[in-house]
Design a protein around this motif. Sequence first.
Motif, mmCIF file in Angstrom:
data_model
loop_
_atom_site.group_PDB
_atom_site.id
_atom_site.type_symbol
_atom_site.label_atom_id
_atom_site.label_comp_id
_atom_site.label_asym_id
_atom_site.label_seq_id
_atom_site.Cartn_x
_atom_site.Cartn_y
_atom_site.Cartn_z
ATOM 1 N N ALA A 48 33.162 -4.456 5.451
ATOM 2 C CA ALA A 48 33.573 -4.154 6.858
ATOM 3 C C ALA A 48 35.070 -4.590 6.993
ATOM 4 O O ALA A 48 35.508 -5.556 6.282
ATOM 5 C CB ALA A 48 32.800 -4.921 7.755
ATOM 6 N N LEU A 49 35.766 -3.795 7.826
ATOM 7 C CA LEU A 49 37.150 -4.408 8.065
ATOM 8 C C LEU A 49 37.044 -5.639 8.914
ATOM 9 O O LEU A 49 37.948 -6.368 8.829
ATOM 10 C CB LEU A 49 37.744 -3.252 9.031
ATOM 11 N N ARG A 50 35.955 -5.753 9.629
ATOM 12 C CA ARG A 50 36.003 -7.200 10.599
ATOM 13 C C ARG A 50 34.440 -7.093 10.783
ATOM 14 O O ARG A 50 33.570 -6.181 11.058
ATOM 15 C CB ARG A 50 36.844 -7.092 11.665
ATOM 16 N N VAL A 51 33.978 -8.429 11.087
ATOM 17 C CA VAL A 51 32.546 -8.581 11.471
ATOM 18 C C VAL A 51 32.755 -9.546 12.819
ATOM 19 O O VAL A 51 33.179 -10.663 12.652
ATOM 20 C CB VAL A 51 31.776 -9.323 10.539
ATOM 21 N N ARG A 52 32.178 -9.002 13.836
ATOM 22 C CA ARG A 52 32.134 -10.104 15.042
ATOM 23 C C ARG A 52 30.928 -10.311 15.741
ATOM 24 O O ARG A 52 30.120 -9.150 16.128
ATOM 25 C CB ARG A 52 32.956 -9.730 16.200
ATOM 26 N N GLY A 53 30.118 -11.320 15.560
ATOM 27 C CA GLY A 53 28.632 -11.484 16.082
ATOM 28 C C GLY A 53 28.032 -10.388 15.141
ATOM 29 O O GLY A 53 28.053 -10.512 14.013
ATOM 30 N N GLY A 54 27.164 -9.597 15.653
ATOM 31 C CA GLY A 54 26.322 -8.702 14.737
ATOM 32 C C GLY A 54 26.957 -7.329 14.471
ATOM 33 O O GLY A 54 26.666 -6.515 13.899
ATOM 34 N N ASN A 55 28.151 -7.332 15.002
ATOM 35 C CA ASN A 55 28.863 -6.118 15.148
ATOM 36 C C ASN A 55 29.857 -5.950 13.602
ATOM 37 O O ASN A 55 30.849 -6.852 13.719
ATOM 38 C CB ASN A 55 29.924 -5.667 16.244
ATOM 39 N N ALA A 56 29.744 -4.953 12.914
ATOM 40 C CA ALA A 56 30.472 -4.936 11.617
ATOM 41 C C ALA A 56 31.129 -3.654 12.074
ATOM 42 O O ALA A 56 30.700 -2.472 12.130
ATOM 43 C CB ALA A 56 29.499 -4.802 10.448
ATOM 44 N N THR A 57 32.506 -3.619 11.695
ATOM 45 C CA THR A 57 33.432 -2.068 12.085
ATOM 46 C C THR A 57 33.953 -1.812 10.774
ATOM 47 O O THR A 57 34.310 -2.399 9.804
ATOM 48 C CB THR A 57 34.703 -2.895 12.821
ATOM 49 N N TYR A 58 33.844 -0.427 10.472
ATOM 50 C CA TYR A 58 34.160 0.357 9.287
ATOM 51 C C TYR A 58 35.007 1.318 9.781
ATOM 52 O O TYR A 58 34.895 2.110 10.713
ATOM 53 C CB TYR A 58 32.716 0.935 8.789
ATOM 54 N N PRO A 59 35.981 1.803 8.762
ATOM 55 C CA PRO A 59 36.826 3.055 8.883
ATOM 56 C C PRO A 59 35.675 4.106 8.788
ATOM 57 O O PRO A 59 34.724 4.049 7.956
ATOM 58 C CB PRO A 59 37.851 2.879 7.725
ATOM 59 N N ILE A 60 35.929 5.216 9.434
ATOM 60 C CA ILE A 60 35.185 6.460 9.281
ATOM 61 C C ILE A 60 35.598 7.104 8.084
ATOM 62 O O ILE A 60 36.758 7.429 7.752
ATOM 63 C CB ILE A 60 35.615 7.645 10.534
ATOM 64 N N PRO A 61 34.584 7.443 6.955
ATOM 65 C CA PRO A 61 35.011 7.753 5.979
ATOM 66 C C PRO A 61 35.703 9.262 5.928
ATOM 67 O O PRO A 61 34.958 10.085 6.977
ATOM 68 C CB PRO A 61 33.622 7.706 5.130
ATOM 69 N N ASP A 62 36.505 9.654 5.329
ATOM 70 C CA ASP A 62 37.155 10.981 5.348
ATOM 71 C C ASP A 62 36.306 11.985 4.566
ATOM 72 O O ASP A 62 36.689 13.258 4.731
ATOM 73 C CB ASP A 62 38.450 11.204 5.030
ATOM 74 N N ALA A 63 35.364 11.777 3.871
ATOM 75 C CA ALA A 63 34.527 12.797 3.028
ATOM 76 C C ALA A 63 33.177 12.428 3.075
ATOM 77 O O ALA A 63 32.529 11.217 3.330
ATOM 78 C CB ALA A 63 35.086 12.977 1.803
ATOM 79 N N ASP A 64 32.130 13.261 2.927
ATOM 80 C CA ASP A 64 30.684 13.030 2.563
ATOM 81 C C ASP A 64 30.620 11.972 1.591
ATOM 82 O O ASP A 64 31.330 12.038 0.410
ATOM 83 C CB ASP A 64 29.893 14.339 2.239
ATOM 84 N N GLY A 65 29.771 11.088 1.623
ATOM 85 C CA GLY A 65 29.477 9.923 0.881
ATOM 86 C C GLY A 65 28.866 8.616 1.325
ATOM 87 O O GLY A 65 28.536 8.756 2.419
ATOM 88 N N ALA A 66 28.657 7.699 0.616
ATOM 89 C CA ALA A 66 27.961 6.558 0.908
ATOM 90 C C ALA A 66 28.653 5.294 0.367
ATOM 91 O O ALA A 66 29.325 5.173 -0.723
ATOM 92 C CB ALA A 66 26.345 6.531 0.337
ATOM 93 N N MET A 67 28.706 4.352 1.193
ATOM 94 C CA MET A 67 29.411 2.754 1.112
ATOM 95 C C MET A 67 28.348 2.020 1.190
ATOM 96 O O MET A 67 27.670 2.116 2.164
ATOM 97 C CB MET A 67 30.565 2.781 1.930
ATOM 98 N N ILE A 68 28.149 1.023 0.180
ATOM 99 C CA ILE A 68 27.231 0.073 0.471
ATOM 100 C C ILE A 68 28.030 -1.152 0.530
ATOM 101 O O ILE A 68 28.902 -1.616 -0.460
ATOM 102 C CB ILE A 68 26.197 -0.234 -1.001
ATOM 103 N N ASP A 69 27.705 -1.786 1.695
ATOM 104 C CA ASP A 69 28.325 -3.183 1.855
ATOM 105 C C ASP A 69 27.363 -4.240 1.704
ATOM 106 O O ASP A 69 26.405 -4.482 2.675
ATOM 107 C CB ASP A 69 28.700 -3.267 3.386
#
Length: 166
Positions: A48-69
């Motif tokens: 994640a770009l940042r995590v605050r409380g239970g909120n994790a922020t991610y950039p919007i991927p620019d193409a189809d695919g999956a990201m595992i955090d």
Amino acid sequence: MSGRECGACPIEGRREFLRAAASLLATFAGLGASPAVAEALAIRPGSALRVRGGNATYPIPDADGAMIDRQEQVILVRFDGNLYAFNLSCPHQNTALKWEAKDQRFQCPKHKSRYQPDGTFISGRATRGMDRLAIRRAGETVVVDVDVMFEEDKDPAGWAAAKVTL
Ligand code: FES
């Protein structure tokens, strides 16, 4: 005839090959297929770009695919015009799901439950789709609330709505 010919090959010469390739691409475009969807879905580790409380922020991927955090136990998927956030754990007995590139599916290594890229259940011991997390768009990012999870069998409407349409 320019180029080399191949007696066994139905396509003779480089020019004919290029013409055939262009025709194939035109057919592909005419069908409305997205090259990003037709290609193998890419998967990569991320965070994640940042995590605050239970909120994790991610950039919007620019193409189809999956990201595992793995840190936040989130799988973020862009697929067919939508963004989904999934709990990393299989809904059957909480084993970490894996991506099966050869089948273009998620699969549980424990009992082999299989899921579409949008989390739809295909087969196996699980009794529902992959658990989706609440997700919302915030500008060029998405915010995933890792504390709000939708289980398809208990809340089908909430599960279906848990996505960001691009
Ligand atoms: S833990 Fe995933 S199918 Fe059983």
